[in-house]
Design a protein around this motif. Structure first.
Motif, mmCIF file in Angstrom:
data_model
loop_
_atom_site.group_PDB
_atom_site.id
_atom_site.type_symbol
_atom_site.label_atom_id
_atom_site.label_comp_id
_atom_site.label_asym_id
_atom_site.label_seq_id
_atom_site.Cartn_x
_atom_site.Cartn_y
_atom_site.Cartn_z
ATOM 1 N N ALA A 206 -9.695 -2.593 3.614
ATOM 2 C CA ALA A 206 -8.347 -3.162 3.646
ATOM 3 C C ALA A 206 -7.285 -2.105 3.326
ATOM 4 O O ALA A 206 -6.245 -2.036 3.989
ATOM 5 C CB ALA A 206 -8.259 -4.320 2.653
ATOM 6 N N SER A 207 -7.553 -1.267 2.321
ATOM 7 C CA SER A 207 -6.527 -0.295 1.932
ATOM 8 C C SER A 207 -6.306 0.725 3.041
ATOM 9 O O SER A 207 -5.185 1.205 3.241
ATOM 10 C CB SER A 207 -6.923 0.405 0.629
ATOM 11 O OG SER A 207 -8.137 1.087 0.808
ATOM 12 N N LEU B 64 -11.671 -4.329 -0.740
ATOM 13 C CA LEU B 64 -10.250 -4.252 -1.038
ATOM 14 C C LEU B 64 -9.907 -2.888 -1.575
ATOM 15 O O LEU B 64 -9.687 -1.921 -1.162
ATOM 16 C CB LEU B 64 -9.856 -5.292 -2.075
ATOM 17 C CG LEU B 64 -10.176 -6.715 -1.633
ATOM 18 C CD1 LEU B 64 -9.950 -7.698 -2.748
ATOM 19 C CD2 LEU B 64 -9.350 -7.108 -0.410
ATOM 20 N N THR C 204 -11.299 2.738 8.833
ATOM 21 C CA THR C 204 -11.196 1.336 8.421
ATOM 22 C C THR C 204 -12.523 0.604 8.520
ATOM 23 O O THR C 204 -12.619 -0.549 8.124
ATOM 24 C CB THR C 204 -10.162 0.597 9.280
ATOM 25 O OG1 THR C 204 -10.580 0.690 10.655
ATOM 26 C CG2 THR C 204 -8.780 1.209 9.127
ATOM 27 N N GLU D 23 -4.923 -9.962 6.763
ATOM 28 C CA GLU D 23 -4.130 -9.800 5.539
ATOM 29 C C GLU D 23 -3.551 -8.385 5.445
ATOM 30 O O GLU D 23 -2.401 -8.202 5.048
ATOM 31 C CB GLU D 23 -4.975 -10.085 4.297
ATOM 32 C CG GLU D 23 -5.176 -11.547 3.984
ATOM 33 C CD GLU D 23 -3.864 -12.306 3.759
ATOM 34 O OE1 GLU D 23 -2.886 -11.703 3.282
ATOM 35 O OE2 GLU D 23 -3.819 -13.500 4.100
ATOM 36 N N SER D 24 -4.358 -7.402 5.810
ATOM 37 C CA SER D 24 -3.931 -6.005 5.661
ATOM 38 C C SER D 24 -2.867 -5.616 6.670
ATOM 39 O O SER D 24 -2.099 -4.696 6.432
ATOM 40 C CB SER D 24 -5.126 -5.073 5.819
ATOM 41 O OG SER D 24 -6.152 -5.462 4.954
ATOM 42 N N ARG E 88 -4.000 -0.767 5.634
ATOM 43 C CA ARG E 88 -2.606 -0.726 5.163
ATOM 44 C C ARG E 88 -2.039 0.686 5.255
ATOM 45 O O ARG E 88 -0.900 0.888 5.666
ATOM 46 C CB ARG E 88 -2.515 -1.250 3.726
ATOM 47 C CG ARG E 88 -2.716 -2.759 3.623
ATOM 48 C CD ARG E 88 -2.252 -3.281 2.260
ATOM 49 N NE ARG E 88 -3.012 -2.680 1.181
ATOM 50 C CZ ARG E 88 -4.136 -3.186 0.675
ATOM 51 N NH1 ARG E 88 -4.610 -4.332 1.141
ATOM 52 N NH2 ARG E 88 -4.778 -2.580 -0.288
#
Ligand SMILES: *Cc1c(COP(=O)(O)O)cnc(C)c1O
Length: 368
Positions: free
Chosen positions: A11-12, A368, A238, A48-49, A15
């Motif tokens: 996820a990070s 996450l 990712t 979400e990301s 982003r």
């Protein structure tokens, strides 16, 4: 215990890569391209990301529905438009923007009964010759669309055939010029660039327009590898495809490995058998010497990939054995990264194809 192969979605990193894109084109709105189930990552695993994007672009009505079910109320664009007239009802119901690339799609819109004004991206074929109206037919298509009460807003798009070329090629400039010439005085927003155009030429006024359409860059693969690596573009992987060693063999000189006996040992050596094969989506075209990480140390594959297993050379990692972590691509437990682009190159393909090909039997988890 389940078979140890796993795809971890970071996820990070998603982003971070989205933020990288924002830095390249700070004034543009971004369609995060999530077609092909978010390039194999799973729409629900990236949503979400990536929700800091301005919209999501995809092809499949079913994926659009899943995004709405996840709670996304912003723009969704169907990059190939609708496939048959009744798809327009779903567009009305789910409030989907759609591209219009052929006369039949305009006919369907004209016959569509709706209270909802449709937002469409009129698509130009500027030389890729896949979808879209040629520059000569573009204005007539616009005039037809513009006369339809079903249409609330018309934007313009095209897609370059050579944005990822190894050398700067004239075709992209020609295609860009054609697009801007044919849309010159038409009112509406514009969208031209994919990841390669955005990273390489996002600073140019003609390329940086109202909407950019980043796909692969969000997933941390370089759109123009090997000219630029993902590290050179400051992208993070990712997806990590990882598994474990489930068997160890000691080879004497002259012994061979796998179907077809394609690898032959010249010295005594140890190999590890990994629970990963082409039925997991690992490319069978990757022959001996494809890079792989064992316990975060770089080594290589040996011989032919089989359906459920492949072999790795344990010479550089003498401490490795049964149960050792194997990173097929992505980030190992010790932080070492094996770019998906290097594995793809060894198999004669692109990071795009490897991500999309990860098989349904491989469990995905979000870190996450
Ligand atoms: C897939 C696609 C993109 C994204 O391309 P990337 O190379 O992954 O950035 C953009 N626009 C259209 C029309 C596409 O089909």
């Amino acid at each position: 215990m389940p078979r140890p192969i796993l795809a971890t979605i970071h996820a990070s990193a998603l982003r971070h890569n989205l933020e990288r894109v924002r830095q390249c084109v700070p004034d543009a709105k971004l369609w995060a391209v999530v077609k092909a189930n978010a390039y194999g990552h799973g729409v629900e695993h990236v949503f979400e990301s990536l929700r800091a994007a301005d919209g999501f672009a995809l092809l499949d009505l079913d994926e659009a529905r899943r995004l709405r079910e996840l709670g996304w109320r912003g723009p969704i664009l169907l990059l190939e438009g609708v496939f048959e007239p009744r798809d327009l009802e779903i567009c009305s119901r789910l409030s989907l923007w759609h591209s219009v690339h052929c006369d039949e799609q305009i006919d369907w819109l004209a016959a569509h009964k709706t209270q909802v004004g449709h937002r469409v991206f009129l698509k130009m074929n500027s030389g890729m010759n896949r979808l879209g109206f040629t520059p000569g037919r573009f204005r007539a298509a616009w005039a037809r669309l513009n006369a339809l009460p079903q249409v609330e807003e018309i934007s313009f798009m095209t897609h370059f055939s050579d944005a990822d070329a190894h050398e700067s090629v004239p075709s992209m400039d020609l295609q860009l010029a054609q697009f801007h010439e044919a849309t010159r005085d038409l009112p509406g927003e514009r969208s031209v660039g994919n990841s390669a155009a955005l990273l390489r030429r996002g600073g140019e006024a003609g390329v940086r327009c109202d909407w950019m359409r980043p796909g692969i860059v969000l997933y941390g693969s370089s759109p123009d590898f090997p000219r630029h690596s993902s590290a050179q573009w400051d992208l993070e992987p990712t997806m990590t495809l990882s598994s474990r060693i489930i068997g160890v063999q000691e080879l004497a000189p002259g012994q061979t490995v796998g179907y077809g006996s394609l690898f032959r040992a010249e010295t005594p050596m140890r190999l590890g058998t990994v629970a990963c094969g082409y039925a997991d989506g690992y490319p069978r075209h990757c022959g001996t010497d494809t890079p792989v990480l064992v316990d975060g140390q770089r080594t290589r594959t040996l011989g032919r990939v089989s359906m459920d297993m492949l072999a790795v050379d344990l010479t550089p990692v003498p401490g490795a054995g049964l149960g050792s972590e194997v990173t097929l691509w992505g980030r190992a437990g010790n932080g070492a990264v094996l770019p998906i682009d290097e594995v793809a190159q060894a198999g004669g393909t692109l990071g795009y194809e490897l991500m999309c090909a990860v098989a349904p039997r491989v469990k995905k988890v979000v870190a996450l």
